[in-house]
Design a protein around this motif. Sequence first.
Motif, PDB file in Angstrom:
ATOM      1  N   PHE A 211      86.750 -62.748 -18.979  1.00  0.00           N
ATOM      2  CA  PHE A 211      87.521 -62.523 -17.766  1.00  0.00           C
ATOM      3  C   PHE A 211      88.573 -63.614 -17.647  1.00  0.00           C
ATOM      4  O   PHE A 211      88.548 -64.621 -18.371  1.00  0.00           O
ATOM      5  CB  PHE A 211      86.620 -62.513 -16.527  1.00  0.00           C
ATOM      6  N   VAL A 212      89.495 -63.406 -16.709  1.00  0.00           N
ATOM      7  CA  VAL A 212      90.586 -64.349 -16.462  1.00  0.00           C
ATOM      8  C   VAL A 212      90.636 -64.621 -14.967  1.00  0.00           C
ATOM      9  O   VAL A 212      90.413 -63.717 -14.150  1.00  0.00           O
ATOM     10  CB  VAL A 212      91.930 -63.779 -16.968  1.00  0.00           C
ATOM     11  N   TRP A 213      90.932 -65.851 -14.611  1.00  0.00           N
ATOM     12  CA  TRP A 213      90.984 -66.272 -13.214  1.00  0.00           C
ATOM     13  C   TRP A 213      92.426 -66.520 -12.792  1.00  0.00           C
ATOM     14  O   TRP A 213      93.166 -67.241 -13.468  1.00  0.00           O
ATOM     15  CB  TRP A 213      90.174 -67.554 -13.041  1.00  0.00           C
ATOM     16  N   LEU A 214      92.806 -65.908 -11.677  1.00  0.00           N
ATOM     17  CA  LEU A 214      94.103 -66.163 -11.075  1.00  0.00           C
ATOM     18  C   LEU A 214      93.882 -66.910  -9.763  1.00  0.00           C
ATOM     19  O   LEU A 214      93.408 -66.318  -8.789  1.00  0.00           O
ATOM     20  CB  LEU A 214      94.852 -64.848 -10.802  1.00  0.00           C
ATOM     21  N   PRO A 215      94.221 -68.202  -9.698  1.00  0.00           N
ATOM     22  CA  PRO A 215      94.067 -68.954  -8.447  1.00  0.00           C
ATOM     23  C   PRO A 215      95.241 -68.663  -7.514  1.00  0.00           C
ATOM     24  O   PRO A 215      96.301 -69.278  -7.611  1.00  0.00           O
ATOM     25  CB  PRO A 215      94.056 -70.409  -8.920  1.00  0.00           C
ATOM     26  N   LEU A 216      95.053 -67.726  -6.601  1.00  0.00           N
ATOM     27  CA  LEU A 216      96.150 -67.193  -5.794  1.00  0.00           C
ATOM     28  C   LEU A 216      96.199 -67.726  -4.370  1.00  0.00           C
ATOM     29  O   LEU A 216      97.140 -67.412  -3.633  1.00  0.00           O
ATOM     30  CB  LEU A 216      96.045 -65.659  -5.756  1.00  0.00           C
ATOM     31  N   GLY A 217      95.191 -68.481  -3.958  1.00  0.00           N
ATOM     32  CA  GLY A 217      95.199 -68.999  -2.601  1.00  0.00           C
ATOM     33  C   GLY A 217      95.205 -67.883  -1.564  1.00  0.00           C
ATOM     34  O   GLY A 217      94.421 -66.938  -1.638  1.00  0.00           O
ATOM     35  N   ASP A 218      96.127 -67.976  -0.607  1.00  0.00           N
ATOM     36  CA  ASP A 218      96.193 -67.007   0.486  1.00  0.00           C
ATOM     37  C   ASP A 218      96.617 -65.610   0.029  1.00  0.00           C
ATOM     38  O   ASP A 218      96.469 -64.643   0.780  1.00  0.00           O
ATOM     39  CB  ASP A 218      97.173 -67.491   1.560  1.00  0.00           C
ATOM     40  N   LEU A 219      97.136 -65.501  -1.190  1.00  0.00           N
ATOM     41  CA  LEU A 219      97.585 -64.199  -1.695  1.00  0.00           C
ATOM     42  C   LEU A 219      96.480 -63.433  -2.410  1.00  0.00           C
ATOM     43  O   LEU A 219      96.713 -62.303  -2.858  1.00  0.00           O
ATOM     44  CB  LEU A 219      98.770 -64.391  -2.650  1.00  0.00           C
ATOM     45  N   ALA A 220      95.292 -64.016  -2.532  1.00  0.00           N
ATOM     46  CA  ALA A 220      94.230 -63.415  -3.346  1.00  0.00           C
ATOM     47  C   ALA A 220      93.859 -62.010  -2.865  1.00  0.00           C
ATOM     48  O   ALA A 220      93.770 -61.069  -3.665  1.00  0.00           O
ATOM     49  CB  ALA A 220      93.005 -64.315  -3.363  1.00  0.00           C
TER      50      ALA A 220
ATOM     51  N   ALA B  52      89.831 -52.051 -10.018  1.00  0.00           N
ATOM     52  CA  ALA B  52      88.981 -52.929  -9.221  1.00  0.00           C
ATOM     53  C   ALA B  52      88.927 -54.298  -9.884  1.00  0.00           C
ATOM     54  O   ALA B  52      88.514 -54.417 -11.039  1.00  0.00           O
ATOM     55  CB  ALA B  52      87.577 -52.358  -9.094  1.00  0.00           C
ATOM     56  N   VAL B  53      89.393 -55.329  -9.171  1.00  0.00           N
ATOM     57  CA  VAL B  53      89.235 -56.714  -9.602  1.00  0.00           C
ATOM     58  C   VAL B  53      88.382 -57.404  -8.539  1.00  0.00           C
ATOM     59  O   VAL B  53      88.005 -56.803  -7.550  1.00  0.00           O
ATOM     60  CB  VAL B  53      90.603 -57.410  -9.792  1.00  0.00           C
ATOM     61  N   ARG B  54      88.093 -58.686  -8.729  1.00  0.00           N
ATOM     62  CA  ARG B  54      87.132 -59.341  -7.836  1.00  0.00           C
ATOM     63  C   ARG B  54      87.738 -60.560  -7.166  1.00  0.00           C
ATOM     64  O   ARG B  54      88.074 -61.550  -7.827  1.00  0.00           O
ATOM     65  CB  ARG B  54      85.902 -59.766  -8.642  1.00  0.00           C
ATOM     66  N   LYS B  55      87.940 -60.488  -5.853  1.00  0.00           N
ATOM     67  CA  LYS B  55      88.378 -61.650  -5.097  1.00  0.00           C
ATOM     68  C   LYS B  55      87.165 -62.531  -4.810  1.00  0.00           C
ATOM     69  O   LYS B  55      86.146 -62.072  -4.293  1.00  0.00           O
ATOM     70  CB  LYS B  55      89.019 -61.247  -3.772  1.00  0.00           C
ATOM     71  N   LEU B  56      87.287 -63.810  -5.153  1.00  0.00           N
ATOM     72  CA  LEU B  56      86.225 -64.787  -4.903  1.00  0.00           C
ATOM     73  C   LEU B  56      86.882 -66.071  -4.415  1.00  0.00           C
ATOM     74  O   LEU B  56      87.791 -66.589  -5.067  1.00  0.00           O
ATOM     75  CB  LEU B  56      85.419 -65.048  -6.172  1.00  0.00           C
ATOM     76  N   THR B  57      86.447 -66.577  -3.294  1.00  0.00           N
ATOM     77  CA  THR B  57      87.046 -67.751  -2.656  1.00  0.00           C
ATOM     78  C   THR B  57      88.566 -67.581  -2.592  1.00  0.00           C
ATOM     79  O   THR B  57      89.051 -66.674  -1.941  1.00  0.00           O
ATOM     80  CB  THR B  57      86.635 -69.061  -3.369  1.00  0.00           C
ATOM     81  N   ASP B  58      89.308 -68.429  -3.310  1.00  0.00           N
ATOM     82  CA  ASP B  58      90.770 -68.402  -3.185  1.00  0.00           C
ATOM     83  C   ASP B  58      91.460 -67.879  -4.439  1.00  0.00           C
ATOM     84  O   ASP B  58      92.591 -68.242  -4.739  1.00  0.00           O
ATOM     85  CB  ASP B  58      91.281 -69.796  -2.866  1.00  0.00           C
ATOM     86  N   GLY B  59      90.793 -66.994  -5.168  1.00  0.00           N
ATOM     87  CA  GLY B  59      91.400 -66.445  -6.368  1.00  0.00           C
ATOM     88  C   GLY B  59      90.877 -65.061  -6.680  1.00  0.00           C
ATOM     89  O   GLY B  59      90.082 -64.493  -5.934  1.00  0.00           O
ATOM     90  N   VAL B  60      91.349 -64.527  -7.795  1.00  0.00           N
ATOM     91  CA  VAL B  60      90.937 -63.199  -8.243  1.00  0.00           C
ATOM     92  C   VAL B  60      90.475 -63.300  -9.688  1.00  0.00           C
ATOM     93  O   VAL B  60      91.159 -63.880 -10.537  1.00  0.00           O
ATOM     94  CB  VAL B  60      92.103 -62.189  -8.129  1.00  0.00           C
ATOM     95  N   ARG B  61      89.291 -62.748  -9.959  1.00  0.00           N
ATOM     96  CA  ARG B  61      88.740 -62.698 -11.308  1.00  0.00           C
ATOM     97  C   ARG B  61      88.964 -61.302 -11.878  1.00  0.00           C
ATOM     98  O   ARG B  61      88.651 -60.305 -11.232  1.00  0.00           O
ATOM     99  CB  ARG B  61      87.248 -63.020 -11.268  1.00  0.00           C
ATOM    100  N   ILE B  62      89.501 -61.263 -13.100  1.00  0.00           N
ATOM    101  CA  ILE B  62      89.846 -59.993 -13.732  1.00  0.00           C
ATOM    102  C   ILE B  62      89.100 -59.898 -15.059  1.00  0.00           C
ATOM    103  O   ILE B  62      89.362 -60.662 -15.986  1.00  0.00           O
ATOM    104  CB  ILE B  62      91.359 -59.895 -13.981  1.00  0.00           C
ATOM    105  N   SER B  63      88.173 -58.966 -15.146  1.00  0.00           N
ATOM    106  CA  SER B  63      87.427 -58.778 -16.390  1.00  0.00           C
ATOM    107  C   SER B  63      88.309 -58.092 -17.425  1.00  0.00           C
ATOM    108  O   SER B  63      89.203 -57.314 -17.087  1.00  0.00           O
ATOM    109  CB  SER B  63      86.176 -57.923 -16.141  1.00  0.00           C
ATOM    110  N   ILE B  64      88.036 -58.365 -18.687  1.00  0.00           N
ATOM    111  CA  ILE B  64      88.789 -57.733 -19.774  1.00  0.00           C
ATOM    112  C   ILE B  64      88.251 -56.331 -19.996  1.00  0.00           C
ATOM    113  O   ILE B  64      87.045 -56.125 -20.172  1.00  0.00           O
ATOM    114  CB  ILE B  64      88.692 -58.561 -21.065  1.00  0.00           C
TER     115      ILE B  64
END
Length: 374
Positions: free
Chosen positions: A306-315, A328-340
């Motif tokens: 997976f890949v992590w995008l640290p997006l803050g308020d835009l997550a 479907a991706v996964r918002k967690l805390t202040d980022g989005v995790r995207i599985s391959i």
Amino acid sequence: MTQHTVAALFRRALDTVPTYQPGKQPAVVPGLTPYKLSSNELHLPPLPEILETMADVPNPAGYPDPTASALIAGLSEYLDVPTGHITVGGGASEIISALARVTTETGTETVYPWPSFELYPQTAALNGGTLKPVALTAAHEHDLTAMADAITEQTRMVLLCSPNNPTGTSIKQDNFEAFMERVPSDVLVVIDEAYWEFCTDPDALDGLAAAKAYDNVVLVRTFSKAHGLAGFRVGYAVAQPHVITALRKAILTFSVAQLSQNVALASLHQVDVIQARARSVAAARDEFVTALRSQGWEVPDAHANFVWLPLGDLAERFEDACIAQAIAVRKLTDGVRISIGAPEAMQRVVDIAGKFRDDNDPSSRTKTPAIQPY
């Protein structure tokens, strides 16, 4: 029954347990195939040998082998450790939960990185322990210095995740060794390597070697990710016999069904193929990272599937943008995790990311690269 009476039924520790928040489902969009990239599942089809084993269903009236003797013997040969150093459970999650049960109670502490696997605070809190999350570094890696600083006389367990879920970063071997020099011998260090097969960092921690070298280290791995057997719920732990003996008291008897044991063993016999498939996923991951970085995104070094995008308020807005395009991706805390996933899915995410960046930062117009088939 009054609300006060209902509350009195439950342990006070339950009040501190975080509630699991499931990810959102993709929208139904005409003309678009929906893709679930939110659970870190292996998107590749099962191997023929797995399908053959699945077809040979054991008698459901009989209990599974409570010792999982054949599977543990197979793991022993594969890992080159004695059988007394291994136990299995219903996925890595059950093993981690059992580790919390044998170490954690009221008055004890559990140190863990954050953000990381959501189970860590849940299981530690449920057993009445005090939670001591330690923030990741600016590079989204474990801050092992701060984690060592957080250990006190009340600490009973430290949880490490390499590669880390959700950020995908790995722990470096030399940093781990320096960390262990500061960890008291009566503190259990858990190395969660659920995604180790996808790791391409040559300097990454070798969890198996650590479990062999240290009396207070336990390695936890799973058949759910690279082996593609998440639905069968099989995980395993490697540690010194005194740790394994304690674990076996806390893992539910018969928690790994006989079919699950058989399928896991069949997959273990195909480990060379499994690892080759993991390398192909890692190559697709690296291509995806390159595509996102070329658009201007900050993407931490990724070493899982997976890949992590640290997006803050835009997550959450990014998550919703993907959902609207049947992803479907996964918002967690202040980022989005995207599985391959499949190349079509990853290309769609790249397209969404490019448009999203343009819409939210018009001064930076992106050029969307193409994801190559693999």
